[in-house]
Design an enzyme around this catalytic site. Sequence first.
Site, PDB file in Angstrom:
ATOM      1  N   LYS A  27      25.895  -5.145  -2.474  1.00  0.00           N
ATOM      2  CA  LYS A  27      27.093  -5.159  -2.636  1.00  0.00           C
ATOM      3  C   LYS A  27      27.986  -4.387  -1.455  1.00  0.00           C
ATOM      4  O   LYS A  27      29.271  -4.012  -1.481  1.00  0.00           O
ATOM      5  CB  LYS A  27      27.548  -4.490  -3.861  1.00  0.00           C
ATOM      6  N   ARG A  60      11.439   3.593   3.263  1.00  0.00           N
ATOM      7  CA  ARG A  60      11.082   2.657   4.100  1.00  0.00           C
ATOM      8  C   ARG A  60      12.230   1.891   4.429  1.00  0.00           C
ATOM      9  O   ARG A  60      12.903   1.247   3.613  1.00  0.00           O
ATOM     10  CB  ARG A  60      10.085   1.657   3.966  1.00  0.00           C
ATOM     11  N   ARG A 118       0.741  -1.294   0.147  1.00  0.00           N
ATOM     12  CA  ARG A 118      -0.049  -0.065   0.007  1.00  0.00           C
ATOM     13  C   ARG A 118       0.849   1.305  -0.162  1.00  0.00           C
ATOM     14  O   ARG A 118       0.426   2.280  -0.796  1.00  0.00           O
ATOM     15  CB  ARG A 118      -0.956   0.053   1.276  1.00  0.00           C
ATOM     16  N   THR A 119       1.811   1.451   0.800  1.00  0.00           N
ATOM     17  CA  THR A 119       2.417   2.415   1.183  1.00  0.00           C
ATOM     18  C   THR A 119       3.193   3.146  -0.204  1.00  0.00           C
ATOM     19  O   THR A 119       3.027   4.207  -0.845  1.00  0.00           O
ATOM     20  CB  THR A 119       3.509   2.382   2.237  1.00  0.00           C
ATOM     21  N   HIS A 123       5.788   5.905  11.494  1.00  0.00           N
ATOM     22  CA  HIS A 123       4.948   5.768  10.236  1.00  0.00           C
ATOM     23  C   HIS A 123       4.135   7.003   9.872  1.00  0.00           C
ATOM     24  O   HIS A 123       2.877   7.006   9.904  1.00  0.00           O
ATOM     25  CB  HIS A 123       4.285   4.600  10.186  1.00  0.00           C
TER      26      HIS A 123
HETATM   27  C1  NCD Z   1       2.024  -1.009   8.176  1.00  0.00           C
HETATM   28  C2  NCD Z   1       3.650  -1.032   8.166  1.00  0.00           C
HETATM   29  O1  NCD Z   1       4.478  -1.138   7.336  1.00  0.00           O
HETATM   30  O2  NCD Z   1       4.207  -0.617   9.337  1.00  0.00           O
HETATM   31  N1  NCD Z   1       1.676  -1.189   6.855  1.00  0.00           N
HETATM   32  C3  NCD Z   1       1.392  -0.106   6.191  1.00  0.00           C
HETATM   33  O3  NCD Z   1       2.157   0.767   5.910  1.00  0.00           O
HETATM   34  N2  NCD Z   1       0.119  -0.062   5.903  1.00  0.00           N
HETATM   35  C4  NCD Z   1       1.596  -2.268   9.159  1.00  0.00           C
HETATM   36  C5  NCD Z   1       2.266  -3.698   9.319  1.00  0.00           C
HETATM   37  O4  NCD Z   1       3.017  -4.054   8.369  1.00  0.00           O
HETATM   38  O5  NCD Z   1       1.474  -4.265   9.713  1.00  0.00           O
END
Ligand code: NCD
Length: 311
Positions: free
Chosen positions: A83, A104, A54-55, A132
Amino acid sequence: MDGDLITMDDMTNEEIVSLLDDAERLLPVAHGEEFLPLLQGKLLANMFFEPSTRTRMSFETAMKRLGGDVVNLGDVKSSSAVKGETLYDTMRMVDGYCDIAALRHPRQGAAQYAADACDIPIMNGGDGAGHHPTQTLLDLFTIRQAHGRLDGLTVALVGDLRYGRTVHSLSHALARFDCELIFISPNQLSMPTDIVSDLTESGAKITETDDLYSAIPEVDVIYMTRIQKERFPDDDEYEKVAGIYKLTAADLTAAKGEMIVMHPLPRVDEISPDVDASRHARYFEQAFNGVVARMALMCKLLGIDVPGGAA
Ligand code: NCD
């Protein structure tokens, strides 16, 4: 707000509200009903060193719906990280290629580190068990959409409050809007004490319990989370708490009519599929709202006004 979004402390309450207003005006663009090329010529770097659906996809959708383009790090295993390239070097390079980056990373603090290495705006898309904040923006958008306000709501955050970065960022933001917070988790997965004491010192009203079912009639929002298996030091510890909360449609008969059930997704078994059809379920709308929230954020960080706002 100065150039980056690393934690919710980077935004004032006024900035949050104005961003949610921008996001609301962008709904027809996110639905593909209007084309508004506010970010034409801009390039987003999607730097995902950890799995994401999703992100990553909503950042990409947001950029493309606004006429911009995206370059992806792609599979980490086929990047130069294998590497031995440092995050610093990778981000210095991205700083030259793109206009803005979403990052991320499995390590807490990585987003701030990247922001220190770069001149372009950095958006933290999740740093280990840290923060987040872009998820928080879409969560707040979803809550405001359902309840017409953020202030003074009672919100239950449920599940893995220890390792779950979504609830770390969200609890900070909700406390600033005078929400009452109920932290529901088994003892091993309770909210880190530094977060609880920060929130309590700033005057937030917090209750900690392991009892989800007694809280259901009281709350305006139930925010379920996945137990973060990948952050556990060993599998046995995970097995002790796996599947601990499972919300079913039958559990919701005691809820207020307007109560909403949220989840950042992916879900494992925290919410039974029979909840999906209930009036309370909001998690798929919530995922959609990631597009408008991230559109508004990128416009803000790139200094581009979303038309139709207050002068
Ligand atoms: C979350 C995350 O990556 O922290 N997912 C997201 O970004 N929607 C929640 C999760 O992974 O449980």
